[in-house]
Every structure is written in C-alpha cells, then in structure tokens.
Design a protein around this motif. Structure first.
Motif, short mmCIF file in Angstrom:
data_model
loop_
_atom_site.label_atom_id
_atom_site.label_comp_id
_atom_site.label_asym_id
_atom_site.label_seq_id
_atom_site.Cartn_x
_atom_site.Cartn_y
_atom_site.Cartn_z
N ASP A 210 1.10 -1.20 0.17
CA ASP A 210 -0.10 0.12 -0.01
C ASP A 210 0.94 1.16 0.09
O ASP A 210 0.32 2.58 -0.45
N ALA A 211 2.20 0.99 0.49
CA ALA A 211 3.20 2.33 0.39
C ALA A 211 3.80 2.44 -0.79
O ALA A 211 4.76 3.43 -1.01
N GLY A 212 3.43 1.54 -1.84
CA GLY A 212 3.93 1.88 -3.05
C GLY A 212 5.20 0.83 -3.46
O GLY A 212 5.90 0.69 -4.31
N MET A 213 5.68 -0.11 -2.69
CA MET A 213 6.46 -1.20 -2.67
C MET A 213 5.87 -2.17 -3.43
O MET A 213 4.98 -2.55 -3.25
N GLU A 214 7.09 -2.96 -4.11
CA GLU A 214 6.78 -4.37 -4.71
C GLU A 214 7.21 -5.31 -3.86
O GLU A 214 8.00 -5.37 -2.95
N VAL A 215 6.05 -6.17 -3.10
CA VAL A 215 6.21 -6.89 -2.58
C VAL A 215 6.00 -8.57 -2.83
O VAL A 215 5.07 -8.79 -3.63
N ILE A 216 6.77 -9.44 -2.66
CA ILE A 216 6.58 -10.85 -2.92
C ILE A 216 6.58 -11.48 -1.70
O ILE A 216 7.55 -11.50 -0.72
N TYR A 217 5.34 -12.19 -1.58
CA TYR A 217 5.04 -12.82 -0.21
C TYR A 217 5.09 -14.39 -0.39
O TYR A 217 4.59 -14.97 -1.63
N THR A 218 6.11 -14.99 0.28
CA THR A 218 6.45 -16.49 -0.21
C THR A 218 5.57 -17.43 0.31
O THR A 218 5.57 -18.35 -0.11
N GLY A 219 4.94 -17.20 1.33
CA GLY A 219 3.90 -17.99 2.04
C GLY A 219 4.72 -18.79 3.04
O GLY A 219 5.63 -18.45 3.52
N LEU A 220 3.92 -19.61 3.63
CA LEU A 220 4.07 -20.28 4.75
C LEU A 220 5.49 -21.51 4.74
O LEU A 220 5.43 -21.94 3.45
N HIS A 221 6.12 -21.97 5.68
CA HIS A 221 7.06 -23.20 5.67
C HIS A 221 7.86 -22.83 4.91
O HIS A 221 8.29 -24.01 3.95
N GLN A 222 8.66 -21.83 4.55
CA GLN A 222 9.71 -21.79 3.62
C GLN A 222 11.07 -21.86 4.26
O GLN A 222 11.22 -21.64 5.40
N THR A 223 12.01 -22.64 3.60
CA THR A 223 13.48 -22.92 4.10
C THR A 223 14.34 -21.67 3.72
O THR A 223 13.94 -20.76 2.70
N PRO A 224 15.25 -21.60 4.70
CA PRO A 224 16.14 -20.21 4.10
C PRO A 224 16.75 -20.33 2.75
O PRO A 224 16.65 -19.34 2.14
N GLU A 225 17.02 -21.63 2.29
CA GLU A 225 17.20 -21.72 0.88
C GLU A 225 16.20 -21.19 -0.12
O GLU A 225 16.52 -20.63 -1.07
N GLN A 226 15.08 -21.67 0.13
CA GLN A 226 13.88 -21.18 -0.86
C GLN A 226 13.76 -19.36 -0.79
O GLN A 226 13.63 -18.93 -1.83
N ILE A 227 13.91 -19.15 0.41
CA ILE A 227 13.83 -17.52 0.57
C ILE A 227 14.96 -16.81 0.02
O ILE A 227 14.62 -15.64 -0.73
N VAL A 228 16.01 -17.38 0.00
CA VAL A 228 17.24 -16.65 -0.54
C VAL A 228 17.06 -16.92 -2.00
O VAL A 228 17.32 -15.84 -2.93
N GLU A 229 17.00 -17.78 -2.54
CA GLU A 229 16.42 -17.98 -3.90
C GLU A 229 15.46 -17.15 -4.38
O GLU A 229 15.75 -16.66 -5.57
N THR A 230 14.31 -17.11 -3.78
CA THR A 230 13.48 -16.10 -4.17
C THR A 230 13.97 -14.74 -4.10
O THR A 230 13.74 -14.00 -5.18
N ALA A 231 14.53 -14.17 -3.14
CA ALA A 231 15.35 -12.83 -3.08
C ALA A 231 16.00 -12.53 -4.35
O ALA A 231 15.84 -11.50 -4.75
N ILE A 232 16.92 -13.58 -4.54
CA ILE A 232 17.84 -13.36 -5.64
C ILE A 232 17.12 -13.65 -7.09
O ILE A 232 17.28 -12.39 -7.77
N GLN A 233 16.28 -14.36 -7.28
CA GLN A 233 15.49 -14.35 -8.56
C GLN A 233 14.63 -13.17 -8.75
O GLN A 233 14.48 -12.53 -9.86
N GLU A 234 14.12 -12.54 -7.73
CA GLU A 234 13.08 -11.47 -7.64
C GLU A 234 13.86 -10.10 -7.79
O GLU A 234 13.39 -8.95 -7.64
N ASP A 235 15.23 -10.07 -7.57
CA ASP A 235 15.88 -8.88 -7.59
C ASP A 235 15.68 -8.32 -6.35
O ASP A 235 15.49 -6.99 -6.60
N ALA A 236 15.40 -8.54 -5.42
CA ALA A 236 14.87 -7.86 -3.98
C ALA A 236 15.95 -6.96 -3.48
O ALA A 236 17.11 -7.21 -3.42
N ASP A 237 15.29 -5.86 -2.85
CA ASP A 237 16.31 -5.12 -2.13
C ASP A 237 16.38 -5.27 -0.66
O ASP A 237 17.12 -5.13 0.22
#
Length: 134
Positions: A30-57
C-alpha cells in the motif's frame, strides 16, 4: 524498469501463523513497494533463492516459533554465499529483547517486536533500503 523498492516477505520454518506477515506485506504494498510474499513453511534456501530471482532490495522475515536465531543466521549465511549481502534483512515476531543485539551482530538490520506499527515498518524500510535507480 521499476524504481520501486522490492521486498520479499517470508515465513521461514514450521511456524504456521502468518497474519502479521500478511499485514506487513499489505502495508508495504500500500506504501508503493513491490512485495513478494512467499507463503508459509519456507526454508532459508527457498527464501534466498526467491530474493535473488526477484532482484529484491530487502527480505523481511517473520518468526514466531522461537527458531529465529537459527533461521535468521542461515538466511544471512546463504545471502553471503550467493554474494547477495546487499539485500537488507529485517524481521519481526516473537523475539526476546535479549536476542536482538546478537541478531544485529549477525547482520539483521532491524527487528520489529510485537506492537510495532505498520507505519513504523514502512518508514524504516523507506529510510534504510536503497531505492534502485530506474
């Protein structure tokens, strides 16, 4: 190319309670940011992979299970291994005050404890996450 701040909001581990993470994700969106919500039960590996793939800040982690020391540390280690330490890691949940200094030493930029307002989280992200040049 977008110039909005991109944030991955993630629920690492076995904790099944995600209402707070969804509220924060919505406030950032709502504040104008792009947000990717990964959902429940994520492993650290999945989170980092998503962050890199999504070019997260930034990555916002929500931990209520008590496994915050292990999960935050692993996410930071993996970001380091992937040469992605420029991704700002912040988090919240049920985290004892006594653990916050150690988490910050590990590289967690900010911890929001229960009672933090969504406005304070939005303002912190705006002030502490580099806005990409687009």
């Amino acid at each position: 190319m977008s110039s909005r701040i991109r944030v991955v909001v993630a629920k690492p581990g076995l904790d099944g309670h995600d209402r707070g993470a969804k509220v924060v994700a919505r406030a950032l969106r709502d504040a104008g940011m792009e947000v990717i919500y990964t959902g429940l039960h994520q492993t650290p590996e999945q989170i980092v992979e998503t962050a890199i793939q999504e070019d997260a800040d930034a990555v916002g982690l929500s931990v209520l299970s008590g496994a915050h020391m292990t999960l935050f540390k692993r996410v930071l280690e993996l970001l380091g291994e992937r040469d992605a330490r420029d991704i700002v890691v912040f988090g919240g949940g049920i985290i004892p005050d006594a653990d916050i200094p150690e988490l910050q030493q590990l590289g967690v930029a900010k911890i929001f404890t229960p009672g933090a307002t969504t406005q304070s989280i939005v303002e912190w992200v705006r002030e502490n996450v580099a806005q990409p040049v687009g």
